[in-house]
Design a protein around this motif. Structure first.
Motif, mmCIF file in Angstrom:
data_model
loop_
_atom_site.group_PDB
_atom_site.id
_atom_site.type_symbol
_atom_site.label_atom_id
_atom_site.label_comp_id
_atom_site.label_asym_id
_atom_site.label_seq_id
_atom_site.Cartn_x
_atom_site.Cartn_y
_atom_site.Cartn_z
ATOM 1 N N ASP A 1 17.323 37.625 -6.277
ATOM 2 C CA ASP A 1 16.887 38.789 -7.047
ATOM 3 C C ASP A 1 17.902 39.022 -8.161
ATOM 4 O OD1 ASP A 1 14.545 39.177 -5.607
ATOM 5 O OD2 ASP A 1 15.556 40.388 -4.091
ATOM 6 N N GLU B 1 16.369 25.406 -9.855
ATOM 7 C CA GLU B 1 16.830 26.716 -10.295
ATOM 8 C C GLU B 1 18.309 26.677 -10.658
ATOM 9 O OE1 GLU B 1 17.400 29.796 -7.147
ATOM 10 O OE2 GLU B 1 16.434 28.320 -5.845
ATOM 11 N N TYR C 1 12.817 29.247 -17.542
ATOM 12 C CA TYR C 1 14.115 29.904 -17.335
ATOM 13 C C TYR C 1 14.691 30.353 -18.675
ATOM 14 C CZ TYR C 1 19.057 30.582 -16.351
ATOM 15 O OH TYR C 1 20.318 31.118 -16.270
ATOM 16 N N LEU D 1 12.940 33.407 -19.928
ATOM 17 C CA LEU D 1 13.325 34.615 -19.187
ATOM 18 C C LEU D 1 14.719 35.105 -19.541
ATOM 19 C CD1 LEU D 1 11.910 33.581 -15.709
ATOM 20 C CD2 LEU D 1 11.203 35.612 -16.993
ATOM 21 N N LYS E 1 9.380 28.096 -9.591
ATOM 22 C CA LYS E 1 9.988 29.413 -9.364
ATOM 23 C C LYS E 1 10.025 30.245 -10.642
ATOM 24 C CE LYS E 1 14.216 31.762 -7.949
ATOM 25 N NZ LYS E 1 15.476 31.711 -7.196
ATOM 26 N N TYR E 2 10.550 29.659 -11.718
ATOM 27 C CA TYR E 2 10.677 30.427 -12.954
ATOM 28 C C TYR E 2 9.354 30.553 -13.694
ATOM 29 C CZ TYR E 2 15.693 30.018 -12.146
ATOM 30 O OH TYR E 2 16.949 30.103 -11.592
ATOM 31 N N THR F 1 7.806 33.525 -12.037
ATOM 32 C CA THR F 1 8.540 34.719 -12.452
ATOM 33 C C THR F 1 8.173 35.120 -13.873
ATOM 34 O OG1 THR F 1 10.403 34.104 -11.027
ATOM 35 C CG2 THR F 1 10.830 35.738 -12.723
ATOM 36 N N SER G 1 4.736 36.785 -13.939
ATOM 37 C CA SER G 1 4.834 38.156 -13.440
ATOM 38 C C SER G 1 5.513 39.067 -14.454
ATOM 39 C CB SER G 1 5.615 38.156 -12.119
ATOM 40 O OG SER G 1 5.791 39.458 -11.639
ATOM 41 N N PHE G 2 6.544 38.555 -15.121
ATOM 42 C CA PHE G 2 7.274 39.331 -16.125
ATOM 43 C C PHE G 2 6.354 39.729 -17.271
ATOM 44 C CE2 PHE G 2 10.083 39.481 -19.909
ATOM 45 C CZ PHE G 2 10.941 40.498 -19.506
#
Length: 236
Positions: free
Chosen positions: A46, A73, A190, A193, A219-220, A223, A226-227
């Protein structure tokens, strides 16, 4: 005799393959000048940086970590000296299921690091090199601003502010283009983000749309999706 040797080599290869998970990341390396201390392998959970493994260094400065990794990651290598003090710098590197080698020194722990083996890390460092010129130019303008404040030169401050805004836009566009051109790497979402998270939503949409299905499911990638959704939800 030759057939027997081939059989033995093949058997050893099979045994080694069976013993190594396809999701295993192996990080090896050395810290020149380090005699005693603790190396910490860390990652973000997180918003918190957590240690996932550690190794004591006592005389031999070589190290090795093994970590199960589902999706590539960002990881960090951190150093605690024998006296308990923490070295100020972390070494960031993009972890993935492969053999990664990190070589650095105690004196220049963060800035001296040479990392090899990770394709995503190579992409990440290519981007860092690309945007360094924007960072350097912004530092120059910031230094000019301090002088302008000292000299009460308001016109130069206004001019430099406009330059910095244009520079930021150019930096964002450079990152967007870079990510689109490397859309089959987990480093792509990544970078979106971390480098252009506060850019116009159209840029983030463009980046996400360009990602390959495999990267969207990383994973990213998840994310980033969702962001973007949360940003759109907050403005509606």
């Amino acid at each position: 005799m030759f057939k027997r040797i081939v059989y033995i080599v093949t058997a050893l290869f099979v045994l080694e393959s069976c013993g190594k998970s396809e999701n295993e990341m192996r990080v090896t390396g050395a810290v020149t000048g380090l005699k005693k201390g603790t190396l910490l392998l860390q990652k973000l959970d997180d918003t918190l940086v957590i240690s996932v493994d550690s190794i004591q260094i006592n005389g031999v400065n070589a190290f090795s970590f093994e970590e199960e990794i589902i999706s590539p990651e960002m990881y960090y290598l951190y150093l605690r000296l024998d006296n308990g003090n923490l070295v100020d710098e972390r070494i960031p590197f993009f972890g993935e299921a492969t053999d990664i080698h990190i070589k650095t020194s105690l004196e220049l722990f963060g800035s001296d690091a040479i990392i090899s083996g990770s394709k995503n890390d190579s992409i990440y460092r290519m981007h860092q090199k690309l945007i360094q010129r924007y960072i350097d130019r912004n530092l120059d303008l910031t230094a000019e601003n301090f002088e302008a404040i000292r000299d009460e030169n308001d016109s130069l401050l206004i001019e430099n502010k406009a330059k910095q805004n244009r520079l930021l836009s150019s930096k964002y566009l450079a990152t967007v283009n870079f990510v689109i051109n490397h859309n089959d790497y987990e480093a792509a979402p990544y970078l979106a983000l971390t480098e252009i998270y506060d850019a116009n939503i159209k840029y983030l949409d463009t980046v996400y749309t360009s990602l390959t299905p495999k990267i969207k499911d990383s994973k990213y990638g998840i994310t980033l999706e969702s962001f973007i959704a949360n940003i759109k939800k907050s403005v509606n």
